[in-house]
Write an enzyme that holds these catalytic residues in place. Structure first.
Site, PDB file in Angstrom:
ATOM      1  N   LYS A  22       0.834  -1.206   0.000  1.00 26.23           N
ATOM      2  CA  LYS A  22       0.000   0.000   0.000  1.00 26.23           C
ATOM      3  C   LYS A  22       0.869   1.256   0.000  1.00 26.23           C
ATOM      4  CE  LYS A  22      -3.530  -0.160   2.752  1.00 26.23           C
ATOM      5  NZ  LYS A  22      -4.967  -0.017   2.847  1.00 26.23           N
ATOM      6  N   ARG A  92      -3.396   2.926   8.674  1.00 26.40           N
ATOM      7  CA  ARG A  92      -3.716   1.629   8.065  1.00 26.40           C
ATOM      8  C   ARG A  92      -2.485   0.760   7.939  1.00 26.40           C
ATOM      9  NH1 ARG A  92      -8.465   2.546   4.157  1.00 26.40           N
ATOM     10  NH2 ARG A  92      -8.724   4.769   4.292  1.00 26.40           N
ATOM     11  N   GLY A 101      -8.127  -7.223   4.755  1.00 26.82           N
ATOM     12  CA  GLY A 101      -8.974  -7.316   5.950  1.00 26.82           C
ATOM     13  C   GLY A 101      -8.352  -8.035   7.130  1.00 26.82           C
ATOM     14  N   MET A 103      -5.599  -7.181   8.893  1.00 23.35           N
ATOM     15  CA  MET A 103      -5.032  -6.340   9.946  1.00 23.35           C
ATOM     16  C   MET A 103      -5.881  -5.097  10.115  1.00 23.35           C
ATOM     17  SD  MET A 103      -1.027  -6.850   9.344  1.00 23.35           S
ATOM     18  CE  MET A 103      -1.139  -6.540   7.615  1.00 23.35           C
ATOM     19  N   ARG A 336      -3.702  -1.477  -6.109  1.00 26.11           N
ATOM     20  CA  ARG A 336      -2.890  -2.697  -5.985  1.00 26.11           C
ATOM     21  C   ARG A 336      -3.329  -3.669  -7.075  1.00 26.11           C
ATOM     22  NH1 ARG A 336      -5.777  -4.746  -0.426  1.00 26.11           N
ATOM     23  NH2 ARG A 336      -7.849  -4.978  -1.281  1.00 26.11           N
ATOM     24  N   HIS A 454     -16.050  -8.804   2.113  1.00 24.01           N
ATOM     25  CA  HIS A 454     -15.074  -9.754   2.658  1.00 24.01           C
ATOM     26  C   HIS A 454     -15.309 -11.159   2.121  1.00 24.01           C
ATOM     27  CE1 HIS A 454     -13.525 -12.563   5.734  1.00 24.01           C
ATOM     28  NE2 HIS A 454     -12.505 -11.744   5.712  1.00 24.01           N
ATOM     29  N   ARG A 561       2.250 -46.635  -6.285  1.00 29.14           N
ATOM     30  CA  ARG A 561       2.391 -47.338  -4.992  1.00 29.14           C
ATOM     31  C   ARG A 561       1.700 -48.691  -5.113  1.00 29.14           C
ATOM     32  NH1 ARG A 561       1.247 -41.755  -2.976  1.00 29.14           N
ATOM     33  NH2 ARG A 561       2.764 -41.209  -1.368  1.00 29.14           N
ATOM     34  N   ARG A 617       6.871 -48.540  -7.792  1.00 30.47           N
ATOM     35  CA  ARG A 617       7.561 -48.750  -6.524  1.00 30.47           C
ATOM     36  C   ARG A 617       7.145 -50.084  -5.920  1.00 30.47           C
ATOM     37  NH1 ARG A 617       6.421 -45.279  -1.433  1.00 30.47           N
ATOM     38  NH2 ARG A 617       4.553 -46.564  -1.405  1.00 30.47           N
ATOM     39  N   GLU A 746      14.419 -41.569   1.114  1.00 24.56           N
ATOM     40  CA  GLU A 746      13.414 -41.148   2.085  1.00 24.56           C
ATOM     41  C   GLU A 746      13.836 -41.451   3.518  1.00 24.56           C
ATOM     42  OE1 GLU A 746       9.717 -43.223   1.363  1.00 24.56           O
ATOM     43  OE2 GLU A 746      10.741 -45.060   0.784  1.00 24.56           O
ATOM     44  N   SER A 765      14.391 -41.015  -6.333  1.00 25.87           N
ATOM     45  CA  SER A 765      13.179 -40.215  -6.211  1.00 25.87           C
ATOM     46  C   SER A 765      13.040 -39.848  -4.733  1.00 25.87           C
ATOM     47  CB  SER A 765      11.966 -41.019  -6.676  1.00 25.87           C
ATOM     48  OG  SER A 765      10.811 -40.221  -6.557  1.00 25.87           O
ATOM     49  N   THR A 768       9.766 -37.348   0.114  1.00 26.33           N
ATOM     50  CA  THR A 768       9.898 -36.329   1.165  1.00 26.33           C
ATOM     51  C   THR A 768       8.841 -36.470   2.266  1.00 26.33           C
ATOM     52  OG1 THR A 768       8.760 -34.884  -0.379  1.00 26.33           O
ATOM     53  CG2 THR A 768      11.144 -34.598  -0.159  1.00 26.33           C
ATOM     54  N   ASN A 769       7.866 -37.358   2.065  1.00 25.36           N
ATOM     55  CA  ASN A 769       6.932 -37.600   3.181  1.00 25.36           C
ATOM     56  C   ASN A 769       7.672 -38.314   4.305  1.00 25.36           C
ATOM     57  OD1 ASN A 769       4.984 -36.641   1.420  1.00 25.36           O
ATOM     58  ND2 ASN A 769       4.344 -38.680   0.773  1.00 25.36           N
ATOM     59  N   ASP A 770       8.287 -39.436   3.953  1.00 24.63           N
ATOM     60  CA  ASP A 770       9.046 -40.160   4.972  1.00 24.63           C
ATOM     61  C   ASP A 770      10.297 -39.399   5.376  1.00 24.63           C
ATOM     62  OD1 ASP A 770       7.844 -42.622   5.860  1.00 24.63           O
ATOM     63  OD2 ASP A 770       7.874 -43.234   3.760  1.00 24.63           O
ATOM     64  N   CYS A 832       8.728 -37.431  -5.258  1.00 18.33           N
ATOM     65  CA  CYS A 832       7.380 -37.974  -5.346  1.00 18.33           C
ATOM     66  C   CYS A 832       6.616 -37.842  -4.029  1.00 18.33           C
ATOM     67  CB  CYS A 832       7.399 -39.424  -5.814  1.00 18.33           C
ATOM     68  SG  CYS A 832       8.277 -40.501  -4.675  1.00 18.33           S
ATOM     69  N   TYR A 852      12.557 -33.990 -12.480  1.00 18.72           N
ATOM     70  CA  TYR A 852      11.093 -33.903 -12.539  1.00 18.72           C
ATOM     71  C   TYR A 852      10.495 -33.850 -11.147  1.00 18.72           C
ATOM     72  CZ  TYR A 852      11.018 -38.850 -11.281  1.00 18.72           C
ATOM     73  OH  TYR A 852      11.181 -40.039 -10.619  1.00 18.72           O
TER      74      TYR A 852
HETATM   75  C1  PEP Z   1       7.301 -40.572   0.589  1.00 20.57           C
HETATM   76  O1  PEP Z   1       7.642 -41.133   1.615  1.00 20.57           O
HETATM   77  O2  PEP Z   1       7.513 -39.382   0.351  1.00 20.57           O
HETATM   78  C2  PEP Z   1       6.590 -41.331  -0.450  1.00 20.57           C
HETATM   79  C3  PEP Z   1       6.284 -40.768  -1.595  1.00 20.57           C
HETATM   80  O3  PEP Z   1       6.195 -42.580  -0.137  1.00 20.57           O
HETATM   81  P1  PEP Z   1       4.923 -42.899   0.759  1.00 20.57           P
HETATM   82  O4  PEP Z   1       4.147 -41.657   0.902  1.00 20.57           O
HETATM   83  O5  PEP Z   1       4.191 -43.980   0.036  1.00 20.57           O
HETATM   84  O6  PEP Z   1       5.560 -43.371   2.013  1.00 20.57           O
HETATM   85 MG    MG Z   2       7.682 -43.262   1.752  1.00 23.01          MG
END
Ligand code: PEP
Ligand code: MG
Length: 876
Positions: A22, A92, A101, A103, A336, A454, A561, A617, A746, A765, A768-770, A832, A852
Site C-alpha cells: 500500500k 492503516r 482485511g 489487519m 494494488r 469480505h 504405490r 515402486r 526417504e 526419487s 519427502t513424506n518419509d 514424489c 522432474y
Molecule cells: C514418501 O515417503 O515421500 C513417499 C512418496 O512414499 P509414501 O508416501 O508412500 O511413504
Molecule cells: Mg515413503
C-alpha cells in the site's frame, strides 16, 4: 542512522519490501501526480524492530513519526488537535503481500471533544463531525483497546430504537452527540480512564495497534495459508483524511480495471454516496455499480476512468483501487494488483499478451499456480440441474458449484467438516474471524455485501464457491435456521450454490468434474510448458488416475504405490495371506495369487500412459494397515490357509510392531522374503513385454523403484534379485526391453550416503513424506495433533508435510542430489512426496536441479505452472 519513516513523496513502487504494498503504491501514485491525500509510511523494519524491542516503539522511531507529522501539518496547512483547522488522519496497515482485511485500520484519528466542535464549525456540518467522532471512538476502542465491537452496535441500536428509526442515516446531530457521550462512558467504565484526548497519544497507540495486529490470530492463519513469512512485518500508513461521508456530493468506492470474476476488460466496481470506506468493504449497505457514477457525478467519473486506465497501463496489470470523493473532488486512497478468480487470472494474463502489454513469460508468472485448483473443480451435472429448484439468488461472487449442509457459524463449519460432512456456511456477512470456517466449507452464502465484500474477496482467493448479498434471506442465528422464498431451512439441511451464476438451490445437486484444457487455460499452460525445465509426472496407482493425470498434462508416472492396489475387494485377502505366511511355500502360493492382479494393473497403467515413463515402486506397506483385526476376517483367513485360528492369531500377534512406520516395511520386506521382489519384478516386466508387443511404436522402459533404502548394500541385495528375474524374462520374450532400477531417498541415512547408494541406483526419487517424518522425528500420521501448538508459538510457520522444510530436509535433498551425481553424472532425480505438487517446494526442486516433480493428478496443472515459474525466476 536507519530511516524508519518515509513520506509518500519519498518512495516508489519498487520499495514494497520496506513500505509494504500500500505504501509503495501510494508513493508511486504521488510520483505520477495523481490526487493522493498526503501522508507517510512507517516501514516494515520499524515493525520488526517493534517486535525485537519487546513490543515497544523505540524513542527514535516515535521522534521520526512526530517529525513527519509536523511535515504533514505544514504540507496540509492543518494542525493536529487544532479545533480551528484540525488535521485528521487514517492509520492503516500495509504488508508486502496484500492481506485483505486481516489487519487493522483506524479512521478519523485526531478527533477529541474540542476538535470535534471546531470541526463541526469548520465544515459547517455538525452531524458529519459528530458522526466522524463516534466512528473514531468506536474503531479506536475496538482496534486499539480491544473493547467489544458488539457493545457499540448495541448502543447504536438502542438509540435508533428509542427514536423509532431503522437506519444510521436517520440519526441527527443530537443523536450523534448522544452516541459520543454513551460511547465515552462505556470506554471509561471498561478501561477505568477517559477516552484519550491527545491526538499524538492516539496516533502512537494506533501505530502500535497496527504492528500488534500483524500477530493477531486471523493474520497468522492467513499467513500460514499463503506462506507469508512472519518476519516480514507490516508497514503503517498515516494519511490525511478525506471524507466520503461529508454529504451527498461525497462518497467512497472500490473499483477494478477489469472484472475480477471473469477477467472481462471493463471498469468494474461499486460505491456508496455519503459513506466511509469501511461501509463498502463491510457489506453493511448494498452499494451502487460504478457505472452509475457516470450519471451521478460525470466529471468525477471521467477523471476516475482516466486514472484507472493510467494505473493499469503503468502496472501492466488489473488494478484494484479505493477512492473517495469529498465534496465533488476525487482522491485515490489505494491501488494494488487486484485479487481475481482463476478464470479471470488466466483471461487477464492472456489478454494482456494479446494487447501487447506483457510477454508470454510474464503472463506465465502472473497466474498463481494454487489458483488453478479452482478451475479443476466440479460443476453441476446438467441433467440434475434441470430438475433442481432455484430458491433464490445473490451475487455470483466466486465461481464453482457446491452442495452441502447448512451451518451458521465458522466453528460449526469446522466441526461438521471434521466429521466428514460437506457444509455450506450461511452468514449475514463474513468477517476475518470466519476464515477457518470458510476454508473448510464447500460454499459460502451471505445475506449482505457486494462483490468486494469480505466474503467475496476471500472466497475468490480460496477458490471456494460463494454467493453473496442474497437480501431475501432472513437468518435466525438463535434458531439455527434461515427462511427463503417462504421455506425454512435448518442446520443440516442440504442446499446447493452456483457461484458462477449466483443461484441458490434446495437439496444436493450432483457435480461433475471440470475440463480445463481449453481456451485461455490451454494457451497459458502451453506457454508454461515452453518455459519449464523440469518434467511433471504424477503419482497414480490405477489406470483411471493415470488417464486423468495424462489429461491434465502429466508426462509420466513418478510413483505407482503397488500396495495401494490391494486395498480393494478380494485383493486384501490375498495380500493378508502373503503377510501372515510363516513359510516360504505358503508365501509363494499367496504371491502367485497376487501376480495376475499386479500384472494386469500394470498393463492398464502402461496403456493409459501411452509409452511415457512409469516408475513402479515395490511394496511398502506398513504391515498394520493390512493385518486383519475383525474376528470374522481372521476366521475366514484361517480357513483359507488351512491354519488353526489360534495359530493365525499368534502370527498376527508376532507381527505387531510398536512403530510400524519404522518397522518391517519397504525394501526390508524383500530382504526378508526375496520372493516378493521376484513376483513384483515378474509383474512389472511381463506387463511391459506384453504392452510393448501390442504397441511396437512405444518405447517402453519400465522403472523399478526400491523403497525405504538406508544402505547401499541393502539396495544391491534387492537389485540383484530384480535384475536376475527381469533379465530371464526379457531373454525369454525375444524383445530387447530396457528397464531401470532406482531407489527412493526417504531415509536420512540414504541421503547422507547417497554417493554409495548411487552406485546401485540409476535414479533417485525423493520421498519427502518419509524423509520429513524421519528428519523431524515425528510421525506423519500423528503430527497434526500437536503441530498447531508449534504454529501458535511460531516455532514452525507452516506444516513441513505440506511445504518442504528447505533448511533441514531440503539440505538432505540437495546433499543427496550432489553426492549422487558425483558418483553417477546421469543419475535421474525426481521427487514424489506430497511436496512435488506444492509451488514453493517445486521452486526448491528447480534450484536443486531435479529432473522432474511428481504429484497427484489434480495437482499436475499446478505443478506445470509452478515449474515454469521456477525456471523463469531462476533465469531471472
Ligand atoms: C514418501 O515417503 O515421500 C513417499 C512418496 O512414499 P509414501 O508416501 O508412500 O511413504
Ligand atoms: Mg515413503
Amino acid at each position: 542512522m536507519a530511516k524508519y519513516v518515509y513520506k509518500f513523496t519519498e518512495g516508489n513502487k519498487d520499495m514494497r519490501e520496506l513500505l509494504g504494498g500500500k505504501g509503495a503504491n501510494l508513493a508511486e501514485m504521488t510520483l505520477a501526480g495523481m490526487p493522493v491525500p498526503q501522508g507517510f509510511t512507517v516501514t516494515t523494519e520499524a515493525c520488526t524492530r517493534y517486535y525485537d524491542d519487546n513490543r515497544t516503539i523505540a524513542p527514535e522511531i516515535q521522534a521520526e513519526i512526530l517529525d513527519n507529522l509536523a511535515w504533514l501539518e505544514a504540507h496540509t496547512g492543518k494542525k493536529f488537535g487544532d479545533p480551528a483547522n484540525p488535521l485528521l488522519v487514517s492509520v492503516r496497515s500495509g504488508a508486502r503481500a496484500s492481506m485483505p482485511g486481516m489487519m487493522d485500520t483506524i479512521l478519523n484519528l485526531g478527533l477529541n471533544d474540542t476538535v470535534v466542535e471546531g470541526f463541526a464549525q469548520f465544515t459547517g456540518n455538525p452531524r458529519f463531525a459528530y458522526d466522524s467522532y463516534r466512528r473514531f471512538i468506536q474503531m479506536f476502542s475496538d482496534v486499539v483497546m480491544g473493547l467489544s465491537k458488539k457493545r457499540f452496535e448495541e448502543i447504536i441500536d438502542d438509540v435508533k430504537e428509542k427514536k423509532g428509526v431503522k437506519l444510521d442515516v436517520d440519526l441527527d446531530t443530537e443523536d450523534m452527540k448522544d452516541l459520543v457521550v454513551r460511547f465515552k462512558a462505556f470506554y471509561q467504565q471498561e478501561k477505568g480512564e477517559a477516552f484519550p484526548q491527545d491526538p499524538k497519544t492516539q496516533l502512537m497507540e494506533a501505530v502500535r495497534a497496527v504492528f500488534r495486529s500483524w500477530d493477531n490470530p486471523r493474520a497468522n492463519v492467513y499467513r500460514r495459508m499463503n506462506e507469508i513469512p512472519y518476519d516480514w512485518g507490516t508497514a503503517v500508513n498515516v494519511q490525511s483524511m478525506v471524507f466520503g461521508n461529508s454529504g451527498s456530493s461525497s462518497g467512497t468506492g472500490v473499483a477494478f480495471t477489469r472484472n475480477p470474476a471473469t477477467g472481462e476488460k471493463a471498469l468494474f466496481g461499486e460505491y456508496l454516496i455519503n459513506a466511509q470506506g469501511e461501509d463498502v468493504v463491510a457489506g453493511v449497505r448494498t452499494p451502487s455499480p460504478i457505472s452509475q457514477l457516470q450519471q451521478e457525478m460525470p466529471q468525477v467519473y471521467e477523471e476516475f476512468v482516466q486514472i484507472a486506465n493510467r494505473l493499469e497501463k503503468h502496472y501492466k496489470d488489473m488494478q484494484d483501487m479505493e477512492f473517495t470523493i469529498e465534496n465533488g473532488k476525487l482522491y485515490m486512497l489505494q491501488t494494488r494488483s487486484g485479487k481475481r478468480t482463476a478464470a479471470a487470472a488466466l483471461k487477464i494474463a492472456v489478454d494482456l499478451v494479446d494487447e501487447g502489454e506483457i510477454s508470454q513469460e510474464e503472463a506465465v508468472l502472473r497466474v498463481d499456480p494454487k489458483q488453478l485448483d479452482a478451475l479443476l473443480h466440479p460443476t453441476f451435472d446438467p441433467d440434475a440441474l434441470e430438475q433442481a429448484t432455484v430458491i433464490g439468488s445473490g451475487l455470483a461472487a466466486s465461481p464453482g458449484a457446491a452442495a452441502g449442509r447448512v451451518v451458521f457459524t465458522a466453528e460449526e463449519a469446522k466441526e461438521w467438516a471434521q466429521r466428514g460432512e460437506k457444509v455450506i456456511l450461511v452468514r449475514l456477512e463474513t468477517s476475518p474471524e470466519d476464515i477457518e470456517g470458510m476454508q473448510v466449507a464447500q460454499g459460502i452464502l451471505t445475506v449482505r455485501g457486494g462483490m468486494t465484500s469480505h466474503a467475496a474477496v476471500v472466497a475468490r482467493g480460496m477458490g471456494t464457491c460463494c454467493v453473496s448479498g442474497c437480501g431475501e434471506i432472513a437468518v435466525d442465528y438463535a434458531d439455527k435456521s434461515f427462511t427463503l422464498a417462504g421455506t425454512t431451512y435448518r442446520e443440516g439441511d442440504w442446499i446447493s450454490l452456483n457461484g458462477s451464476t449466483g443461484e441458490i438451490f434446495a437439496g444436493a445437486i450432483p457435480t461433475i468434474p471440470a475440463n480445463p484444457n481449453s481456451g485461455d487455460f490451454g494457451r497459458l499452460m502451453g506457454w508454461a510448458d515452453q518455459s519449464r525445465r523440469m518434467g511433471v509426472y504424477t503419482n497414480a496407482d490405477n489406470p483411471r488416475d493415470a488417464a486423468q493425470a495424462r489429461a491434465f498434462g502429466a508426462e509420466g508416472i513418478g510413483l505407482c504405490r503397488t500396495e495401494h492396489m490391494f486395498f480393494e475387494g478380494d485383493r486384501i485377502k490375498a495380500i493378508r495371506e502373503m503377510i501372515v505366511s510363516d513359510d516360504t511355500e505358503a508365501r509363494k502360493k499367496a504371491l502367485a495369487k497376487l501376480l495376475p492382479y499386479q500384472q494386469s494393473d500394470f498393463e492398464g497403467i502402461y496403456e493409459a500412459m501411452e509409452g511415457c515413463p512409469v516408475v513402479i515402486r515395490f511394496l511398502d506397506p506398513p504391515l498394520h494397515e493390512f493385518l486383519p483385526t475383525q474376528e470374522e476376517d481372521i476366521l475366514e483367513l484361517a480357513g483359507k490357509m488351512n491354519l488353526p485360528v489360534a495359530r493365525l492369531k499368534d502370527i498376527i500377534e508376532s507381527l505387531h510392531e510398536f512403530n510400524p512406520m519404522m518397522g518391517h516395511r519397504g525394501c526390508r520386506l524383500s530382504v526378508s522374503y526375496p520372493e516378493i521382489a521376484q513376483m513384483q519384478t515378474t509383474a512389472v516386466i511381463q506387463a511391459a513385454i506384453n504392452v510393448q508387443k501390442k504397441h511396437p511404436e512405444w518405447h517402453m522402459v519400465p522403472e523399478i523403484m526400491i523403497p525405504l533404502v538406508g544402505e547401499a548394500k541393502e539396495l544391491k541385495y534387492v537389485k540383484d534379485i530384480v535384475t536376475a528375474t527381469a533379465d530371464a524374462l526379457i531373454a525369454a520374450s525375444g524383445l530387447e526391453l530396457e528397464y531401470l532400477v532406482g531407489t527412493m531417498i526417504e531415509i536420512p541415512r540414504a541421503a547422507l550416503t547417497a554417493d554409495e547408494v548411487a552406485q546401485e541406483a540409476q535414479f533417485f526419487s525423493f520421498g519427502t513424506n518419509d524423509l520429513t517424518q524421519m528428519t523431524f522425528g515425528f510421525s506423519r500420521d500423528d503430527a497434526g495433533k500437536f503441530l498447531s501448538y508449534y504454529y501458535d508459538t511460531k516455532i514452525y510457520e507452516s506444516d513441513p508435510f505440506a511445504h518442504l522444510d528447505q533448511k533441514g530436509v531440503g539440505k538432505l535433498v540437495s546433499m543427496a542430489a550432489k553426492l549422487g551425481r558425483q558418483t553417477r553424472p546421469d543419475l535421474i532425480l525426481g521427487i514424489c512426496g506430497e511436496h512435488g505438487g506444492d509451488p514453493t517446494s517445486i521452486e526448491f526442486c528447480e534450484d536443486v536441479g531435479l529432473n522432474y516433480v511428481s504429484c497427484s493428478p489434480f495437482r499436475v496443472p499446478i505443478a506445470r505452472l509452478a515449474a515454469a515459474q521456477a525456471s523463469l525466476k531462476k533465469k531471472g
